[in-house]
Design a protein around this motif. Structure first.
Motif, short mmCIF file in Angstrom:
data_model
loop_
_atom_site.label_atom_id
_atom_site.label_comp_id
_atom_site.label_asym_id
_atom_site.label_seq_id
_atom_site.Cartn_x
_atom_site.Cartn_y
_atom_site.Cartn_z
N ALA A 31 0.84 -1.19 0.00
CA ALA A 31 0.00 0.00 0.00
C ALA A 31 0.87 1.23 0.00
CB ALA A 31 -0.90 -0.02 1.24
N PRO B 31 -0.31 4.49 -5.12
CA PRO B 31 -1.41 4.42 -6.09
C PRO B 31 -0.88 4.11 -7.49
CG PRO B 31 -1.60 6.37 -4.72
CD PRO B 31 -0.26 5.77 -4.45
N SER C 292 -0.86 8.36 -0.82
CA SER C 292 -1.92 7.39 -0.61
C SER C 292 -3.04 8.05 0.16
CB SER C 292 -1.39 6.18 0.16
OG SER C 292 -0.43 5.47 -0.59
N ARG D 235 -8.13 -0.95 -2.73
CA ARG D 235 -7.93 -0.23 -3.99
C ARG D 235 -9.29 0.20 -4.55
NH1 ARG D 235 -4.07 1.06 -7.40
NH2 ARG D 235 -4.42 1.15 -9.65
N TYR D 236 -9.34 1.45 -4.99
CA TYR D 236 -10.58 2.02 -5.53
C TYR D 236 -10.29 2.69 -6.86
CZ TYR D 236 -12.44 1.63 -0.74
OH TYR D 236 -12.86 1.17 0.48
N SER E 87 -7.28 5.79 -10.11
CA SER E 87 -7.26 4.73 -9.10
C SER E 87 -6.35 5.11 -7.95
CB SER E 87 -6.81 3.40 -9.71
OG SER E 87 -7.73 2.94 -10.68
N THR F 50 -4.94 3.62 -3.77
CA THR F 50 -4.91 2.59 -2.74
C THR F 50 -4.85 3.26 -1.37
OG1 THR F 50 -3.71 1.10 -4.21
CG2 THR F 50 -3.69 0.56 -1.86
N THR F 51 -5.61 2.76 -0.45
CA THR F 51 -5.57 3.30 0.91
C THR F 51 -4.48 2.59 1.72
OG1 THR F 51 -7.23 1.72 1.69
CG2 THR F 51 -8.02 3.86 0.90
N ARG G 291 -2.66 0.52 4.70
CA ARG G 291 -3.00 -0.62 5.53
C ARG G 291 -2.88 -0.24 7.00
NH1 ARG G 291 1.30 -4.66 2.97
NH2 ARG G 291 2.50 -2.72 3.20
#
Length: 413
Positions: free
Chosen positions: A35, A38, A75, A126-127, A146, A148-149, A151
């Motif tokens: 993570a 992105p 992120s 992931r979005y 896109s 990613t957040t 963790r």
């Protein structure tokens, strides 16, 4: 029970909850692809769709962001509502979809400048954002992006001991315990603040909590004045501590209540309780006997419970001194190591005459109930003429060091 000096050494690893969670007493015990990087959207985009790498100037922006570490891409911080904005245009529609195909609910502001999700994003997820943006020049395009957040393993958080709108005692420090080791204490401390009306002189001071976690407490130079309005602010969103990132932004307002102060004299075997400087009553008590002496110094009320089980095994007392009391009444917790003020009817006849406890402050049922009804979270109880001063991290022991020593514990002093 509590703490003989030898028992104290055995108890060094006992946990302490800054939220004043009920624990068993000194006198006893009761029977929470990497993570952070992105990825760019796919190179293949449908007609009329613009796909840009995150490093490009985006027509849409995301928040809250975690900041950058060593040149790494930004992120998104999880657990908080996601905000999508159009810095130079107007959002016509926004769709945020997780890797599992589920959409994140949200709403666009009336002016079209921002879309905010109804719930926080997940951890390590992931979005993909698909936004229809109307430009200032009248153009319209669909932008995909896109991200990613972070963790949970990449995040540090602090647990604090004050609640919004609460009323606390005059001796309560503001305390924050962190779930991960803190390396850059100065960076964290700069993002913490306490303000008061009327204003006070105060300071943060760092320590290790009883379970080894990093902890920082704020206390005024003197006790808070009754009626003081206090605001604690913590803005750790995006603050870096090595490879970890802070995620919290909080503002907590609370009020200081009456000055209820108590002084226990282990030689006279009395406890004098005062309110706003006026003595209310002097109670007869029985404190810790030899090798189990009650801590000297100032302790601060952590919690209250009308009945609790006290089992000496939880604090390392066995053999002839062992006990298991199933329903001890009117219990006021003073330290996480197990010091309580409570009813001790089994010592009837010894109050005011003999110190016979395992470190707690015992009194009659009637006196214990009277004391229980008058003290609350944050009220100070000071023991004099005993031995072994209570440690700064054994509950809220901030008042047991002088002001100059306390200030030296600040990372910014």
């Amino acid at each position: 029970m509590h703490h003989s000096r030898r028992a104290h050494r055995r108890l060094a690893a006992a946990a302490f909850a800054t939220t004043a969670l009920l624990t068993a007493g000194a006198c006893a015990a009761p029977a929470a692809g990497p993570a952070g990087q992105p990825k760019a959207p796919s190179d293949s985009a449908s007609p009329g769709t613009t796909s840009l790498p995150d490093s490009a100037a985006e027509p849409v922006a995301l928040s809250p962001l975690a900041g950058r570490a060593g040149g790494a891409d930004e992120s998104v911080i999880p657990g908080e509502p996601l905000t999508v904005t159009a810095p130079a245009g107007r959002l016509e529609s926004v769709s945020v979809t997780g890797a599992d195909g589920k959409r994140l609910d949200g709403r666009t502001s009336p002016d079209g400048t921002a879309w905010v999700s109804s719930h926080g994003t997940g951890y390590g997820a992931r979005y993909t954002v698909s936004a229809r943006v109307n430009g200032a020049d009248g153009s319209a395009r669909t932008v995909t992006r896109s991200f990613t957040t972070l963790r949970k393993s990449e995040i540090f958080v602090g647990t604090y001991n004050v609640n919004q709108g609460s009323t606390v005692g005059v001796a309560l420090p503001v305390s924050v315990v962190f779930n991960k080791p803190i390396h850059d204490r100065a960076a964290i401390e700069r993002k913490l603040s306490v303000t008061a009306s009327p204003a006070v002189e105060g300071s943060w001071s760092w320590m290790k909590d009883r379970d080894g976690k990093d902890r920082v407490d704020y206390r005024p130079k003197e006790y808070w004045k009754p009626g003081t309005k206090v605001t604690f602010r913590m803005d750790l969103v995006g603050v870096r501590d090595g490879a970890l990132v802070g995620t919290q932004k909080r503002e907590i307002g609370f009020t200081v209540g009456k000055a209820v102060t108590s002084t226990v004299d282990v030689v006279r075997k009395t406890m004098t309780v005062s309110e706003n400087g006026r003595p209310l009553r002097t109670l007869k008590v029985s404190t810790g006997k030899k090798t189990f002496e009650t801590w000297n110094g100032t302790m601060v009320v952590l919690s209250k419970v009308p009945t609790i089980r006290m089992n000496s095994a939880t604090v390392g007392i066995f053999g002839q001194e062992a006990y298991d009391l199933g329903a001890v009444k009117w219990d006021v917790q003073l330290t996480p190591s197990g010091t309580y003020a409570h009813a001790a009817p089994w010592n009837e006849g010894k109050f005011g005459r003999v110190n016979a406890s395992h470190g707690c402050i015992g009194m009659s049922d009637a006196d214990a109930k009277w004391f229980y009804d008058r003290v609350d979270f944050g009220d100070p109880v000071t023991v004099v003429n005993s031995v072994d001063t209570v440690a700064v991290n054994n509950g809220y022991g901030a008042w047991n060091v002088d002001w100059a020593t306390w200030r030296k514990g600040s990372a910014l002093d």
